[in-house]
Design an enzyme around this catalytic site. Structure first.
Site, PDB file in Angstrom:
ATOM      1  N   TRP A 195      62.865  38.733  87.046  1.00 58.79           N
ATOM      2  CA  TRP A 195      61.599  39.361  87.427  1.00 58.79           C
ATOM      3  C   TRP A 195      61.698  40.055  88.787  1.00 58.79           C
ATOM      4  CZ3 TRP A 195      59.558  39.620  82.880  1.00 58.79           C
ATOM      5  CH2 TRP A 195      59.644  38.555  81.994  1.00 58.79           C
TER       6      TRP A 195
ATOM      7  N   ASN B 122      56.504  23.718  81.644  1.00 56.99           N
ATOM      8  CA  ASN B 122      57.562  24.276  82.496  1.00 56.99           C
ATOM      9  C   ASN B 122      57.426  23.659  83.876  1.00 56.99           C
ATOM     10  OD1 ASN B 122      58.114  25.928  80.340  1.00 56.99           O
ATOM     11  ND2 ASN B 122      57.545  27.836  81.357  1.00 56.99           N
TER      12      ASN B 122
ATOM     13  N   GLU C 274      53.165  30.436  80.437  1.00 54.72           N
ATOM     14  CA  GLU C 274      52.688  30.339  81.821  1.00 54.72           C
ATOM     15  C   GLU C 274      51.553  31.285  82.187  1.00 54.72           C
ATOM     16  OE1 GLU C 274      55.987  30.761  84.506  1.00 54.72           O
ATOM     17  OE2 GLU C 274      56.874  28.875  83.917  1.00 54.72           O
TER      18      GLU C 274
ATOM     19  N   ARG D 212      65.010  28.374  72.666  1.00 56.00           N
ATOM     20  CA  ARG D 212      63.701  28.984  72.924  1.00 56.00           C
ATOM     21  C   ARG D 212      63.911  30.415  73.420  1.00 56.00           C
ATOM     22  NH1 ARG D 212      59.925  28.619  78.013  1.00 56.00           N
ATOM     23  NH2 ARG D 212      58.185  29.807  77.182  1.00 56.00           N
TER      24      ARG D 212
ATOM     25  N   HIS E  63      55.895  36.425  76.318  1.00 57.02           N
ATOM     26  CA  HIS E  63      56.443  36.018  77.620  1.00 57.02           C
ATOM     27  C   HIS E  63      56.364  37.231  78.563  1.00 57.02           C
ATOM     28  CE1 HIS E  63      59.326  32.935  79.595  1.00 57.02           C
ATOM     29  NE2 HIS E  63      59.043  33.827  80.525  1.00 57.02           N
TER      30      HIS E  63
ATOM     31  N   TRP F 126      66.163  26.019  81.586  1.00 59.38           N
ATOM     32  CA  TRP F 126      66.117  27.421  82.018  1.00 59.38           C
ATOM     33  C   TRP F 126      67.312  27.663  82.916  1.00 59.38           C
ATOM     34  CZ3 TRP F 126      63.282  31.382  80.266  1.00 59.38           C
ATOM     35  CH2 TRP F 126      63.486  32.608  80.912  1.00 59.38           C
TER      36      TRP F 126
ATOM     37  N   TYR G  20      59.557  22.994  87.722  1.00 61.76           N
ATOM     38  CA  TYR G  20      60.710  23.269  88.574  1.00 61.76           C
ATOM     39  C   TYR G  20      60.738  22.474  89.869  1.00 61.76           C
ATOM     40  CZ  TYR G  20      61.849  27.256  85.584  1.00 61.76           C
ATOM     41  OH  TYR G  20      62.199  28.035  84.519  1.00 61.76           O
TER      42      TYR G  20
ATOM     43  N   GLU H   1      60.776  24.477  79.942  1.00 63.56           N
ATOM     44  CA  GLU H   1      61.643  25.073  80.973  1.00 63.56           C
ATOM     45  C   GLU H   1      61.831  24.080  82.107  1.00 63.56           C
ATOM     46  OE1 GLU H   1      60.533  28.862  82.726  1.00 63.56           O
ATOM     47  OE2 GLU H   1      60.014  29.665  80.763  1.00 63.56           O
TER      48      GLU H   1
END
Ligand code: PNW
Length: 486
Positions: free
Chosen positions: A443, A310, A175, A85, A130, A435, A312, A384
């Site tokens: 970022w 996604n 996202e 991806r 993205h 990810w 986490y 992700e």
């Protein structure tokens, strides 16, 4: 919210046949070559060149994947990945955001890259957007202007026409929740707008409309000949009531999920509209959330071929008190969320302020079940999931963190919870993208946080990639298509 019994034992078994195994990246985070070969500037180019990044780094060069893409493909091959991806840089393809004057070098780059991937038997999963909006579009209002919807439709159409003969898995937008909150709420991401009560909400509408139009273009113009699948990718934490016996806590947890997941999932996968709880949450006569017209709701509803997720981490929720009112993510988010003190935090530095990523594998299984039940059992692709380590590190003997035990545990335990969701709960899980392939530009955190299966040396002039232990652990799970008896 139902609290399933905790089961921390590793379950043996396999994911479905043809399960997609991949790693994920994004153009601005890995490509570099920010002003080469006719590329236009994006809002991230502008943002990093005017401060904003924790360690003062930027994505000008980062992993230099624009030049080193064959190395990336070799890493994917070694991982035994079946899919990759990555995202397209809008301003590399269309420097003036006009599809009648594309940048030939940009088109050429992605063509070469996709061909090289396929030659290695790795299938592309392409994110159209993205976060790296062309600066020229920001200059005319960006996501705050309705014009963006047509611009995104045009750009998506261009991508399908150029790459859709070989790309069979598309993600329109990555996202929207993080973009709204960070790009337009607290302003820690580009374009750095701090307007949580207005812009933050306005852009959620244009992003949904842009996604929906891109989906409809694919559906009417390309699906028949190209035969691919297309959806959006939404991020969400899992959230539990701090005290499950307290109805106020239960309500708070559900509200947090409504605001993170439901804000976008309800329009696309539910009834076409924003969640009712969000519309009335501000206690105002008229909600600050934009109103979606009947026509818009109809346009957005059902624009998916799968659920791109996604995920986490997990949070506990409770109502806001005087002591906690300063810790809200958003002024309208009248719930206080926090990690449990027993949870392990990603990253190796202890005694720091709590950061976002806590390791709670069971939250993934619960979230997968929640999505499956709430949105009519869609096919789900985890687009992700992964964890970061801090740089610099505590262990002076392993400055590259090549023996990343914590990441090995994270991957193993989260994937095992995903397996339980598939095997024991019947969730329709189709694929998993870790990810991320290699350390990259994280970022606002720059290079201070590293998520890679591969270490990248950003200072040796060569962006040398070195596999970490977690790369081998991930490969073993891929080879077994899960967790075999051995
Ligand atoms: C994702 N949160 O962002 C992005 O899609 C990636 O580009 C990024 O590198 C990765 O996660 C790791 O951060 C998120 O605060 C950023 O909940 C923040 C959050 C979630 C996702």
């Amino acid at each position: 919210l139902n609290t399933m019994s905790e089961n921390t034992e590793l379950t043996k078994g396999h994911f479905r046949k043809g399960f997609m195994w991949g790693a994920a990246t994004a153009s601005y985070q890995i490509e570099g070559a920010w002003n080469e070969d006719g590329k236009g500037q994006s809002i991230w180019d502008t943002f990093v060149h005017t401060g904003h990044i924790e360690d003062g780094t930027n994505g000008d060069i980062t992993c230099d994947s624009y030049h080193k893409y064959q190395e990336d493909i070799n890493m994917l091959k070694n991982l035994k990945a079946t899919h990759y991806r990555f995202s397209l840089s809008w301003s590399r393809l269309l420097p003036t955001a006009d599809s009648s004057t594309p940048n030939p070098a940009g088109v050429d780059f992605y063509n070469k890259f996709i061909d090289a991937l396929l030659a290695s038997n790795i299938k592309p999963c392409v994110t159209i957007y993205h976060w790296d909006l062309p600066q020229c579009l920001q200059d005319i209002g960006g996501w705050q202007s309705d014009d963006i919807v047509e611009k995104f439709r045009e750009y998506s159409d261009f991508c399908f026409s150029q790459f859709g003969d070989r790309v069979k898995l598309w993600i329109t937008i990555n996202e929207p929740h993080v973009q709204c909150g960070f790009g337009y709420g607290n302003g820690i991401h580009a374009p750095g707008i701090k307007d949580p009560l207005n812009a933050c909400y306005q852009v959620s509408r244009t992003m949904l409309l842009a996604h929906a139009h891109a989906y409809r273009v694919y559906d009417t113009k390309y699906r028949k000949t190209q035969n691919g699948q297309i959806s959006i990718t939404l991020n969400s934490d899992w959230c539990e009531p701090k005290d499950p016996t307290n109805p106020e806590h239960v309500k708070a947890a559900q509200f947090y999920i409504d605001v993170t997941l439901g804000w976008f999932a309800n329009p696309v996968y539910g009834d076409g509209d924003f969640p009712a709880s969000m519309k009335k949450s501000q206690g105002l006569e008229k909600s600050r959330l934009p109103t979606l017209t009947e026509e818009e709701k109809k346009l957005i509803k059902g624009t998916y071929d799968f659920f791109g997720l996604n995920h986490y981490t997990t949070r506990l929720a409770e109502p806001v008190s005087e002591a906690t009112q300063d810790y809200l993510m958003h002024p309208d988010l009248a719930v206080y969320v926090h990690p449990d003190s027993s949870w392990e935090r990603a990253g190796l530095i202890k005694n720091e302020v709590p950061e976002w990523l806590y390791i709670v594998p069971n939250g993934l299984r619960k979230l997968l079940n929640y999505i499956s039940k709430t949105y009519g059992d869609p096919s789900i692709i985890i687009t992700e999931n992964g964890c970061s380590t801090k740089n610099p590190v505590n262990d002076p003997g392993d400055t590259k963190q090549l023996v990343d035990e914590q990441r090995c545990c994270y991957i193993t335990s989260y994937l095992n919870e995903a397996l339980k969701a598939h095997l024991l709960d019947g969730v329709d899980l189709r694929g998993y993208f870790l990810w991320t392939l290699m350390d990259n530009f994280e970022w606002a955190a720059g290079h201070t946080e590293r998520f890679g299966l591969h270490h990248v040396d950003f200072s040796d002039g060569n962006q040398t990639r070195t596999p970490r232990k977690s790369a081998a652990i991930y490969t073993k799970i891929i080879e077994e298509n899960g967790f075999s008896a051995s």
